[in-house]
Design a protein around this motif. Sequence first.
Motif, short mmCIF file in Angstrom:
data_model
loop_
_atom_site.label_atom_id
_atom_site.label_comp_id
_atom_site.label_asym_id
_atom_site.label_seq_id
_atom_site.Cartn_x
_atom_site.Cartn_y
_atom_site.Cartn_z
N PHE A 59 0.85 -1.19 0.00
CA PHE A 59 0.00 0.00 0.00
C PHE A 59 0.88 1.23 0.00
CE2 PHE A 59 -2.17 3.38 2.43
CZ PHE A 59 -3.25 3.59 1.60
N VAL A 60 0.54 2.18 -0.85
CA VAL A 60 1.27 3.46 -0.90
C VAL A 60 0.29 4.58 -0.57
CG1 VAL A 60 2.52 5.08 -2.40
CG2 VAL A 60 2.93 2.61 -2.61
N GLY A 61 0.60 5.34 0.47
CA GLY A 61 -0.29 6.44 0.86
C GLY A 61 0.24 7.12 2.10
N LYS A 62 -0.55 8.05 2.62
CA LYS A 62 -0.12 8.81 3.79
C LYS A 62 -1.19 8.76 4.87
CE LYS A 62 2.63 12.93 4.49
NZ LYS A 62 2.93 14.29 4.04
N LEU A 63 -0.74 8.56 6.10
CA LEU A 63 -1.64 8.51 7.26
C LEU A 63 -1.23 9.60 8.24
CD1 LEU A 63 -1.41 4.64 7.74
CD2 LEU A 63 -3.43 5.87 6.90
N GLY A 64 -2.13 9.94 9.14
CA GLY A 64 -1.78 10.90 10.18
C GLY A 64 -0.85 10.23 11.19
N ASP A 65 0.08 11.01 11.76
CA ASP A 65 0.96 10.49 12.80
C ASP A 65 0.17 10.55 14.11
OD1 ASP A 65 3.07 9.60 14.25
OD2 ASP A 65 4.32 11.38 14.01
N ASP A 66 -0.91 9.78 14.16
CA ASP A 66 -1.81 9.78 15.31
C ASP A 66 -2.21 8.34 15.61
OD1 ASP A 66 -3.83 9.14 13.37
OD2 ASP A 66 -4.20 11.27 13.02
N GLY A 85 5.66 1.73 1.69
CA GLY A 85 5.23 2.91 0.92
C GLY A 85 4.37 3.86 1.73
N ILE A 86 4.29 3.62 3.04
CA ILE A 86 3.44 4.47 3.89
C ILE A 86 4.24 5.61 4.50
CG2 ILE A 86 2.03 4.55 6.00
CD1 ILE A 86 1.23 1.68 5.47
N ASN A 87 3.70 6.81 4.43
CA ASN A 87 4.27 7.99 5.09
C ASN A 87 3.31 8.44 6.19
OD1 ASN A 87 6.64 9.22 3.31
ND2 ASN A 87 5.15 8.26 1.97
N PHE A 88 3.86 9.14 7.20
CA PHE A 88 3.03 9.70 8.26
C PHE A 88 3.17 11.22 8.26
CE2 PHE A 88 3.75 5.36 9.63
CZ PHE A 88 2.48 4.99 10.06
N ASP A 89 2.06 11.91 8.42
CA ASP A 89 2.07 13.38 8.46
C ASP A 89 1.88 13.84 9.90
OD1 ASP A 89 0.98 16.22 8.19
OD2 ASP A 89 1.46 15.74 6.11
N THR A 90 2.80 14.67 10.38
CA THR A 90 2.71 15.12 11.78
C THR A 90 1.69 16.25 11.95
OG1 THR A 90 4.60 16.53 11.33
CG2 THR A 90 5.05 14.45 12.45
N SER A 116 -7.03 16.01 5.42
CA SER A 116 -6.53 14.82 6.12
C SER A 116 -5.18 14.42 5.53
CB SER A 116 -7.54 13.68 6.01
OG SER A 116 -7.86 13.43 4.65
N ALA A 117 -4.46 13.58 6.25
CA ALA A 117 -3.08 13.25 5.88
C ALA A 117 -2.96 12.70 4.45
CB ALA A 117 -2.52 12.24 6.88
N ASP A 118 -3.93 11.86 4.04
CA ASP A 118 -3.84 11.24 2.72
C ASP A 118 -3.79 12.27 1.59
OD1 ASP A 118 -7.01 11.16 1.56
OD2 ASP A 118 -6.78 11.30 3.72
N MET A 119 -4.40 13.44 1.81
CA MET A 119 -4.44 14.49 0.78
C MET A 119 -3.10 15.19 0.63
SD MET A 119 -7.99 15.96 2.33
CE MET A 119 -8.38 17.31 1.24
N LEU A 120 -2.20 14.98 1.60
CA LEU A 120 -0.95 15.75 1.67
C LEU A 120 0.27 14.97 1.21
CD1 LEU A 120 -1.61 17.52 5.10
CD2 LEU A 120 -2.07 18.39 2.80
#
Length: 325
Positions: A59-66, A85-90, A116-120
Amino acid sequence: MTTTGEKPLIVSFGEMLIDFVPTESGVSLAEAPGFLKAPGGAPANVAIAVTRLGGRSAFVGKLGDDEFGHMLAGILKKNGVDDSGINFDTGARTALAFVTLKSDGDREFMFYRNPSADMLLRPDELNLDLIRSAKVFHYGSISLIVEPCRSAHLKAMEVAKEAGALLSYDPNLREPLWPSKEEAKTQIMSIWDKAEIIKVSDVELEFLTGSNKIDDETALSLWHPNLKLLLVTLGEKGCLYYAKNFRGSVDPFHVNAVDTTGAGDSFVGALLNKIAEDQSILDNEERLRKVLRFANACGAITTTKKGAIPALPSESEVLSFLEGK
């Protein structure tokens, strides 16, 4: 199998979020006495559908660092999905969606994404090596709604294609997320001619063509020269398929549907899993029909339980379901 003896990799790109599903069906969000949290997001569901069936996915995408973001990453990992492929947005939260279940198991959505994190997710955050190793690269259209995620989506598609991946597209229309219907249609169609496999639902077919007829002529108005397979899923009525040299329909399985969430993703995961292993299926109608029957069974089984991910079947579940038919 790849040269190393590993199964071919299916990389799924896009959003993962938490669905809050009411404990009672057939009531509005305001009337719901309580909610259960259910991990969701179509691309993530597809990735898990693949591993449940014994395939290999990332999976490639971004989640919140929460807490929710780390919970979702944990669910992917637990289900055997490659999470490199996962990134976290603080700075942004993991997306949430409140879902109302109508009494027939169908759904309405209310989203919390501002942003939300996925949009960033940015193009420079993409794990390009992972994307290049995909045999199949699968995506939706929610990642096209805003920048920078839209640019990341276009870049990932381009890199996957250059590396020889088969591109698979399920627009997965969520009207409330788009600024307008016109914008949704324009953006969904902006990448249409890139995909080699496209799956639309009957509702999406009507939205994209403006025709309320579900027939060959309407479906084929969406055909483009790069396409290898166009699928129209019809819920409890099965599915239609269109390939370069043949077309037809596959009958549904009748089950007691509790929640339709994830049924389409289960169908897509099953289909991509088989195609990744052997793309020649796309040129052989008899074999494709077998695969679509299997995919229909996966979709049907998924509707018999609440929530998408808990309901995605294993290969043995599907085989015993099919034996019973």
